[in-house]
Design a protein around this motif. Structure first.
Motif, PDB file in Angstrom:
ATOM      1  N   MET A   1      24.061  25.788   9.480  1.00 11.79           N
ATOM      2  CA  MET A   1      25.095  24.809   8.825  1.00 11.79           C
ATOM      3  C   MET A   1      25.644  23.898  10.102  1.00 11.79           C
ATOM      4  O   MET A   1      25.619  24.060  11.041  1.00 11.79           O
ATOM      5  CB  MET A   1      26.281  25.786   8.593  1.00 11.79           C
ATOM      6  CG  MET A   1      26.464  26.035   6.749  1.00 11.79           C
ATOM      7  SD  MET A   1      26.203  24.880   5.639  1.00 11.79           S
ATOM      8  CE  MET A   1      24.912  25.491   4.853  1.00 11.79           C
ATOM      9  N   HIS A   2      25.759  22.468   9.556  1.00 15.74           N
ATOM     10  CA  HIS A   2      26.441  21.577  10.307  1.00 15.74           C
ATOM     11  C   HIS A   2      27.894  21.094   9.801  1.00 15.74           C
ATOM     12  O   HIS A   2      28.275  21.532   8.807  1.00 15.74           O
ATOM     13  CB  HIS A   2      25.457  20.365  10.364  1.00 15.74           C
ATOM     14  CG  HIS A   2      25.282  19.934   8.714  1.00 15.74           C
ATOM     15  ND1 HIS A   2      25.539  20.497   7.648  1.00 15.74           N
ATOM     16  CD2 HIS A   2      24.429  18.808   8.520  1.00 15.74           C
ATOM     17  CE1 HIS A   2      25.332  19.966   6.677  1.00 15.74           C
ATOM     18  NE2 HIS A   2      24.611  18.657   7.000  1.00 15.74           N
ATOM     19  N   LEU A   8      33.446  12.297   4.781  1.00 13.94           N
ATOM     20  CA  LEU A   8      34.253  13.475   4.279  1.00 13.94           C
ATOM     21  C   LEU A   8      35.600  13.429   5.160  1.00 13.94           C
ATOM     22  O   LEU A   8      36.420  13.416   4.721  1.00 13.94           O
ATOM     23  CB  LEU A   8      33.616  14.796   3.856  1.00 13.94           C
ATOM     24  CG  LEU A   8      34.506  15.828   3.142  1.00 13.94           C
ATOM     25  CD1 LEU A   8      35.156  15.369   2.286  1.00 13.94           C
ATOM     26  CD2 LEU A   8      33.575  17.379   3.195  1.00 13.94           C
ATOM     27  N   ARG A   9      35.191  13.660   6.457  1.00 18.31           N
ATOM     28  CA  ARG A   9      36.231  13.792   7.179  1.00 18.31           C
ATOM     29  C   ARG A   9      37.330  12.534   7.295  1.00 18.31           C
ATOM     30  O   ARG A   9      38.440  12.778   7.565  1.00 18.31           O
ATOM     31  CB  ARG A   9      35.947  13.851   8.849  1.00 18.31           C
ATOM     32  CG  ARG A   9      35.131  15.208   9.042  1.00 18.31           C
ATOM     33  CD  ARG A   9      34.767  15.644  10.440  1.00 18.31           C
ATOM     34  NE  ARG A   9      34.433  14.262  11.131  1.00 18.31           N
ATOM     35  CZ  ARG A   9      33.242  14.177  11.382  1.00 18.31           C
ATOM     36  NH1 ARG A   9      32.250  14.866  11.208  1.00 18.31           N
ATOM     37  NH2 ARG A   9      32.832  12.863  12.398  1.00 18.31           N
ATOM     38  N   ALA A  57      27.941  20.409   0.306  1.00 20.62           N
ATOM     39  CA  ALA A  57      28.280  21.947   0.160  1.00 20.62           C
ATOM     40  C   ALA A  57      26.873  22.497  -0.172  1.00 20.62           C
ATOM     41  O   ALA A  57      26.677  23.625  -0.183  1.00 20.62           O
ATOM     42  CB  ALA A  57      29.021  22.048  -1.061  1.00 20.62           C
ATOM     43  N   GLY A  58      25.917  21.725  -0.682  1.00 25.47           N
ATOM     44  CA  GLY A  58      24.695  22.466  -1.394  1.00 25.47           C
ATOM     45  C   GLY A  58      24.891  23.399  -2.261  1.00 25.47           C
ATOM     46  O   GLY A  58      25.546  23.166  -3.366  1.00 25.47           O
ATOM     47  N   PRO A  59      24.462  24.657  -1.979  1.00 29.25           N
ATOM     48  CA  PRO A  59      24.669  25.858  -3.123  1.00 29.25           C
ATOM     49  C   PRO A  59      26.075  26.237  -3.328  1.00 29.25           C
ATOM     50  O   PRO A  59      26.591  27.063  -4.178  1.00 29.25           O
ATOM     51  CB  PRO A  59      23.884  26.958  -2.740  1.00 29.25           C
ATOM     52  CG  PRO A  59      23.676  26.760  -1.190  1.00 29.25           C
ATOM     53  CD  PRO A  59      23.719  25.113  -1.058  1.00 29.25           C
ATOM     54  N   ASP A  60      27.050  25.912  -2.153  1.00 28.31           N
ATOM     55  CA  ASP A  60      28.244  26.285  -2.460  1.00 28.31           C
ATOM     56  C   ASP A  60      29.084  25.403  -3.399  1.00 28.31           C
ATOM     57  O   ASP A  60      29.821  24.381  -3.266  1.00 28.31           O
ATOM     58  CB  ASP A  60      29.007  26.277  -1.214  1.00 28.31           C
ATOM     59  CG  ASP A  60      30.475  26.748  -1.010  1.00 28.31           C
ATOM     60  OD1 ASP A  60      30.730  27.229  -2.012  1.00 28.31           O
ATOM     61  OD2 ASP A  60      31.118  26.828   0.034  1.00 28.31           O
ATOM     62  N   ARG A  61      29.097  25.767  -4.698  1.00 27.95           N
ATOM     63  CA  ARG A  61      29.824  24.995  -5.797  1.00 27.95           C
ATOM     64  C   ARG A  61      31.310  25.202  -5.668  1.00 27.95           C
ATOM     65  O   ARG A  61      32.074  24.208  -6.119  1.00 27.95           O
ATOM     66  CB  ARG A  61      29.123  25.292  -7.330  1.00 27.95           C
ATOM     67  CG  ARG A  61      27.882  25.077  -7.322  1.00 27.95           C
ATOM     68  CD  ARG A  61      27.645  23.522  -7.241  1.00 27.95           C
ATOM     69  NE  ARG A  61      26.052  23.188  -7.329  1.00 27.95           N
ATOM     70  CZ  ARG A  61      25.781  22.319  -6.772  1.00 27.95           C
ATOM     71  NH1 ARG A  61      26.658  21.404  -5.998  1.00 27.95           N
ATOM     72  NH2 ARG A  61      24.469  22.095  -6.649  1.00 27.95           N
ATOM     73  N   ALA A  82      34.196  23.279   7.021  1.00 30.59           N
ATOM     74  CA  ALA A  82      34.136  23.275   8.387  1.00 30.59           C
ATOM     75  C   ALA A  82      34.194  24.807   8.893  1.00 30.59           C
ATOM     76  O   ALA A  82      33.954  24.911   9.984  1.00 30.59           O
ATOM     77  CB  ALA A  82      35.784  22.697   8.928  1.00 30.59           C
ATOM     78  N   ALA A  83      34.944  25.668   8.094  1.00 33.41           N
ATOM     79  CA  ALA A  83      34.889  27.145   8.404  1.00 33.41           C
ATOM     80  C   ALA A  83      33.380  27.350   8.250  1.00 33.41           C
ATOM     81  O   ALA A  83      33.309  28.532   9.032  1.00 33.41           O
ATOM     82  CB  ALA A  83      35.944  27.755   7.545  1.00 33.41           C
TER      83      ALA A  83
END
Length: 92
Positions: A1-2, A8-9, A57-61, A82-83
Motif C-alpha cells: 500500500m502507498h 485527497l490530502r 481505496a481499490g477493494p476497500d469499499r 493513511a492507517a
C-alpha cells in the motif's frame, strides 16, 4: 500500500473547512455572496474527495462509503487510508 494521494490530502481539509464556513455563514452572517462563493468550492471538494478515495481505496469499499459522508467523510477516509499505508522509511 502507498500513502493517500496528494489530491485527497488537499481536498479533504478543504471540504471540511468550506462546510464550516457555510455553516457559520448560515448561523451568523447570512450573506448570500459567501454562500455563492463557498458553496461551489465545497461541492467540488466533496466530489474530488469521494472520487479520489474511490481511486485510492481499490477493494476497500468502506473507505469509499465513509468518504460519501458530507463534510467530514473525506477526512475520515483519509485517516482510514493513511492507517493502511505502511510508514515510509525516514531518510537521514
Amino acid at each position: 500500500m502507498h500513502p493517500p494521494s496528494r489530491l485527497l490530502r488537499l481536498s479533504a481539509p478543504v471540504e471540511l473547512l468550506s462546510l464550516l464556513v457555510l455553516l457559520a455563514n448560515l448561523a451568523v452572517l447570512q450573506q448570500p455572496a459567501v454562500a455563492s462563493a463557498i458553496g461551489p468550492l465545497h461541492g467540488c471538494a466533496y466530489l474530488i474527495a469521494v472520487i479520489a478515495t474511490a481511486r485510492e481505496a481499490g477493494p476497500d469499499r468502506t473507505a469509499t462509503l465513509v468518504a460519501a459522508i458530507p463534510g467530514i467523510g473525506g477526512t475520515l477516509a483519509l485517516r482510514r487510508l493513511a492507517a493502511r499505508a505502511p510508514a515510509s522509511p525516514r531518510r537521514t
